[in-house]
Design a protein around this motif. Structure first.
Motif, PDB file in Angstrom:
ATOM      1  N   ASP A   1       0.711  -1.105   0.002  1.00  0.00           N
ATOM      2  CA  ASP A   1      -0.516  -0.001   0.002  1.00  0.00           C
ATOM      3  C   ASP A   1       1.360   1.840   0.016  1.00  0.00           C
ATOM      4  OD1 ASP A   1      -2.371  -1.379   0.195  1.00  0.00           O
ATOM      5  OD2 ASP A   1      -2.919  -0.825   2.021  1.00  0.00           O
TER       6      ASP A   1
ATOM      7  N   PHE B   1      -3.847  -5.767  -7.947  1.00  0.00           N
ATOM      8  CA  PHE B   1      -2.993  -5.933  -9.460  1.00  0.00           C
ATOM      9  C   PHE B   1      -2.302  -7.297  -8.915  1.00  0.00           C
ATOM     10  CE2 PHE B   1       2.219  -4.667  -9.115  1.00  0.00           C
ATOM     11  CZ  PHE B   1       1.610  -4.295 -10.237  1.00  0.00           C
TER      12      PHE B   1
ATOM     13  N   TYR C   1       4.409   0.957  -6.993  1.00  0.00           N
ATOM     14  CA  TYR C   1       2.464   1.442  -6.799  1.00  0.00           C
ATOM     15  C   TYR C   1       2.164   1.251  -5.841  1.00  0.00           C
ATOM     16  CZ  TYR C   1       4.932  -2.810  -5.494  1.00  0.00           C
ATOM     17  OH  TYR C   1       5.356  -4.055  -4.976  1.00  0.00           O
TER      18      TYR C   1
ATOM     19  N   HIS D   1      -0.738   3.195  -2.069  1.00  0.00           N
ATOM     20  CA  HIS D   1      -1.630   4.182  -3.142  1.00  0.00           C
ATOM     21  C   HIS D   1      -2.438   4.198  -4.360  1.00  0.00           C
ATOM     22  CE1 HIS D   1      -0.540   6.067   0.604  1.00  0.00           C
ATOM     23  NE2 HIS D   1       1.022   6.002  -0.210  1.00  0.00           N
ATOM     24  N   GLY D   2      -2.506   2.986  -5.206  1.00  0.00           N
ATOM     25  CA  GLY D   2      -3.317   3.204  -6.030  1.00  0.00           C
ATOM     26  C   GLY D   2      -4.318   1.382  -6.256  1.00  0.00           C
ATOM     27  N   PRO D   3      -3.760   0.944  -7.513  1.00  0.00           N
ATOM     28  CA  PRO D   3      -4.565  -0.029  -6.908  1.00  0.00           C
ATOM     29  C   PRO D   3      -4.849  -1.596  -5.423  1.00  0.00           C
ATOM     30  CG  PRO D   3      -3.585  -0.767  -9.009  1.00  0.00           C
ATOM     31  CD  PRO D   3      -2.595   0.702  -8.753  1.00  0.00           C
TER      32      PRO D   3
END
Length: 375
Positions: A257, A271, A262, A264-266
């Motif tokens: 996270d 993912f 990556y 703060h995205g998927p």
């Protein structure tokens, strides 16, 4: 089939404790991770090359030279050698020196990198990225294969009667992989020279990886280096493993996270379903890794990213222990599914043997020709 790990060398705070390692801590950790890789039976350790925070590996040959002195079998490689912003003369000399010190245990992955501001720091323009990669590598090949080079190009001063020193060990340059995530021009370059192609394979869905690898294989055959199945392919990948899948997901989630790339995205679940990231049990990692062959065919090297996003050294070493446990199964399963005639990953020893065989064949042919003329 070679198995290894690669590191991008990020200095990232541990989101569960807030601890941010010093640069010295991170550098020392990378060295220990490489040593551990050899201890658990892996074949390859590769370091990235970065010249900007939060990364530390700005001098790959310095780090790999130190690791070479503390290991015996490990192949020392790069996950990216910046062919665009480094002078090819310096690459030729630095990696030949490393190759000599490491008794041939060296190959490297050429790449353009993914940090735009690096280009002007080294006097280049990112808009010339592809052209730089093509021209600089063409020069690098000549520097390793010709004792005296006369050369003139667009991006550096001309060379007249230049000899790069030291020369490659045994006259055999380090094997080169060309790494790319999205650029068919780089896959084309690898195919043109008959070099290896390494698709990082950690951010994109399988369909994209399949298209890139298939394109490289087709062009490899087009240039007369062999069949598409004889092309030399490597893949990246990443996992986080615990005995129980739910424990792996729970422990890795805060790192995912908050990861620099990556985070703060998927979601972790999204993912993982869309890319090769595997967070789960040893069997899940085995099954997912074996599935890569279904869409790229037989390939020669599998490298995993396991020391990023602030994971503490203790955890990374535990991951390596688990990887060491499943390594015999991965080796056996890939070997049992491998099509006849699939080439092994090139090593210094295999390239040297092939060179000697070629010389011997030429010598025999020459003697036969002379004998025929005499008759």
């Amino acid at each position: 089939m070679q198995f290894g790990i690669f590191s991008v060398g990020d200095v990232t705070p541990d989101p569960t404790t807030g601890h941010e390692p010093s640069e010295r801590e991170r550098i020392k950790a990378m060295v220990r991770i490489a040593q551990k890789a050899e201890e658990v039976g892996l074949d390859v350790f590769a370091t990235g090359e970065h010249h900007n925070p939060p990364f530390v590996p700005s001098s790959p040959t310095t780090m790999l030279g130190y690791i070479a002195a503390t290991t015996e079998k490990l192949i020392l490689s790069t996950s990216t050698t910046l062919i665009t912003t480094n002078d090819p003369v310096k690459i030729a000399e630095d990696y030949a020196m490393l190759q000599q010190l490491a008794d041939g245990r060296v190959d490297l992955v050429m790449g353009r990198g993914n940090t735009g501001p690096v280009y002007p720091w080294f006097g280049q323009d990112i808009r010339n990225g592809i052209d730089l990669a093509l021209e600089n590598y063409a020069l690098l090949r000549r520097l390793w294969r010709e004792d005296v080079v006369d050369w003139e190009g667009k991006f550096r001063t001309p060379l007249k009667g230049f000899t790069a020193t030291p020369r490659p060990l045994d006259g055999i340059p380090p094997f080169v992989w060309h790494g790319s995530i999205r650029s068919p021009e780089i896959a084309e370059q690898a195919a043109y020279y008959g070099d290896g192609f390494l698709h990082n394979h950690i951010f994109w869905p399988p369909e994209h990886t399949q298209r890139m690898v298939q394109f490289y294989r087709q062009r490899f055959a087009h240039y007369g280096h062999g069949t598409p199945e004889q092309a030399i392919v490597g893949l990246g990948g990443q996992f986080f493993m615990r005995r129980k899948s739910q424990d792996a997901v729970r422990e890795f989630r805060p790192y995912f996270d908050n990861a620099p790339v990556y985070g703060h995205g998927p979601s972790l679940e999204d993912f993982s379903s869309q890319t090769p990231l595997t967070v789960g049990s040893p069997q899940e990692v085995i099954d997912r890794t074996l599935s890569f062959r279904e869409y790229v065919g037989d390939y020669q090297r599998q490298s995993f990213l396991i020391d990023h996003a602030g994971l503490p050294l203790k955890t990374v070493l535990e991951q390596l222990d688990l990887l060491g446990e499943i390594l015999p199964t991965l080796r056996a399963e890939f070997a049992s599914r491998r099509a006849p005639g699939t080439p092994d990953a090139p090593t210094h020893a295999s390239l040297l043997a092939a060179s000697k065989a070629k010389i011997e064949d030429a010598s025999v042919s020459s003697v036969s020709s002379v004998s025929s003329v005499g008759k």
